[in-house]
Write an enzyme that holds these catalytic residues in place. Structure first.
Site, PDB file in Angstrom:
ATOM      1  N   ARG A 117       0.824  -1.217  -0.001  1.00  0.00           N
ATOM      2  CA  ARG A 117      -0.005   0.007  -0.016  1.00  0.00           C
ATOM      3  C   ARG A 117       0.839   1.268   0.129  1.00  0.00           C
ATOM      4  NH1 ARG A 117      -3.300  -2.899  -1.687  1.00  0.00           N
ATOM      5  NH2 ARG A 117      -5.468  -3.210  -0.742  1.00  0.00           N
ATOM      6  N   GLU A 147      -4.483   7.444  -5.514  1.00  0.00           N
ATOM      7  CA  GLU A 147      -4.422   6.820  -6.724  1.00  0.00           C
ATOM      8  C   GLU A 147      -5.892   7.184  -6.985  1.00  0.00           C
ATOM      9  OE1 GLU A 147      -4.182   2.509  -5.785  1.00  0.00           O
ATOM     10  OE2 GLU A 147      -2.107   2.796  -5.153  1.00  0.00           O
ATOM     11  N   HIS A 169      -0.972  -0.095  -9.970  1.00  0.00           N
ATOM     12  CA  HIS A 169      -1.938  -0.937  -9.150  1.00  0.00           C
ATOM     13  C   HIS A 169      -2.289  -1.982 -10.106  1.00  0.00           C
ATOM     14  CE1 HIS A 169      -3.561  -0.820  -4.822  1.00  0.00           C
ATOM     15  NE2 HIS A 169      -3.349  -2.191  -5.222  1.00  0.00           N
TER      16      HIS A 169
END
Length: 320
Positions: A238, A267, A286
């Site tokens: 993360r 994000e 991601h």
């Protein structure tokens, strides 16, 4: 009376069809745009079950509107997007999707490590931009992976899977974990190290621990200053675990060599983010678990959890 479930993003037809066999299904019809909060607040008021993504913040404000909600099924391993305590206080079951993405995420982690070490993206850009004049001895030289030392912070399922890949490259593996795992040390031929020692000795540092407030900016100025100037940081856990401003300065000033990053504090990552200006950063949007097979398994597991809870059965992978 048929239960109603709400899906916060457009999902593949077979997932929707599976749920339609059991429930009245409502869904946000956009695939690449998160559901607006005002829509979520409205939809959750009449939902018995929620199928959501890690981009959806299921906080106290949202849960306050959940008049009849019984289950929140997250299509992700992490669940820091959900206020689990607030959900538990209302008797709402929360589930996630562990195990099914372990190998795929370990693959991507090692791919990032390799790409950063051998300057793969930078070299591709040189070719594509017409900057490849001729072969020269030291052009785009990177770091060896074979025989190097890998430090893993967070020895969960993905960390263990990464060890197996590293051993194929004859890497020496150190690990740091909140709880030491002597049985894994013997089974996987790895060594435990305190965080400082791991950072000082590793050629590659891989972050694979779940996010919690206690690990926010765990890797900052002090930790980066402990690393070798030739070291490479890889983050597929993360974004909030790394102080991105500190990382930018460490990379810019040559305190560490490079970084491979699949996750970020914000994000989508803004295009003007300083990290994207550095040639020694391999940045991905991601995609750690992004294989067709794995993403479908994640969605099916979340849907199966939802069916079980709403039919009064124990979920397969409960968070609590």
């Amino acid at each position: 009376m048929t239960s109603t479930v709400y899906i916060t993003r457009k999902l593949p037809g077979e997932i929707v069809d599976k749920l339609t066999n059991f429930f009245n299904v409502r869904m946000w019809e956009e695939e690449h745009v998160p559901v607006p909060k005002e829509v979520l607040l409205q939809e959750i008021a009449n939902a018995d079950g929620l199928l959501c993504l890690l981009t959806d913040r299921i906080d106290q404000e949202v849960l306050k509107n959940a008049n009849q909600l019984k289950a929140i099924c997250n299509v992700a391993v992490g669940y820091n997007n959900i206020d689990v305590d607030a959900a538990a206080a209302k008797g709402i079951v929360v589930t996630n999707t562990p195990r099914v993405l372990t190998e795929t995420t370990a693959d991507l982690t090692f791919a990032l490590l390799m790409a950063a070490a051998r300057r793969v993206v930078e070299a591709s850009d040189v070719l594509r931009n017409g900057e490849w004049g001729t072969w020269s001895l030291m052009q785009l030289t990177g770091q060896d992976v074979y025989g190097a030392t890998l430090g893993i912070i967070g020895l969960g399922r993905i960390g263990e899977a990464l060890v197996k890949r590293a051993k194929g490259f004859d890497m020496n593996v150190l690990y740091y974990n909140r709880t030491r795992k002597p049985e894994k040390e013997q089974e996987l031929d790895i060594q435990y190290a305190e965080l400082k020692e791991l950072l000082q000795q590793s050629d590659y540092v891989s972050l694979l621990l779940p996010y919690s407030p206690g690990v926010h900016h765990m890797i900052g100025n002090e930790e980066l200053s402990m690393m070798k100037s030739t070291a490479i940081l890889v983050n597929t856990s993360r974004g909030g675990i790394v102080d991105e401003e500190a990382l930018y300065h460490a990379l810019r000033d040559g305190k560490i060599l490079a970084a491979g990053l699949d996750v970020f504090e914000q994000e989508p990552m803004p295009l003007n983010h300083p990290l994207l200006s550095l040639p020694n950063v391999v940045a991905l949007p991601h995609i750690g678990s992004a294989s067709v097979k794995t993403r479908m398994q994640m969605a099916h597991l979340a849907a199966d959890n939802l069916v079980k809870v709403l039919y009064g059965e124990e979920p397969i992978t409960p968070v609590w």
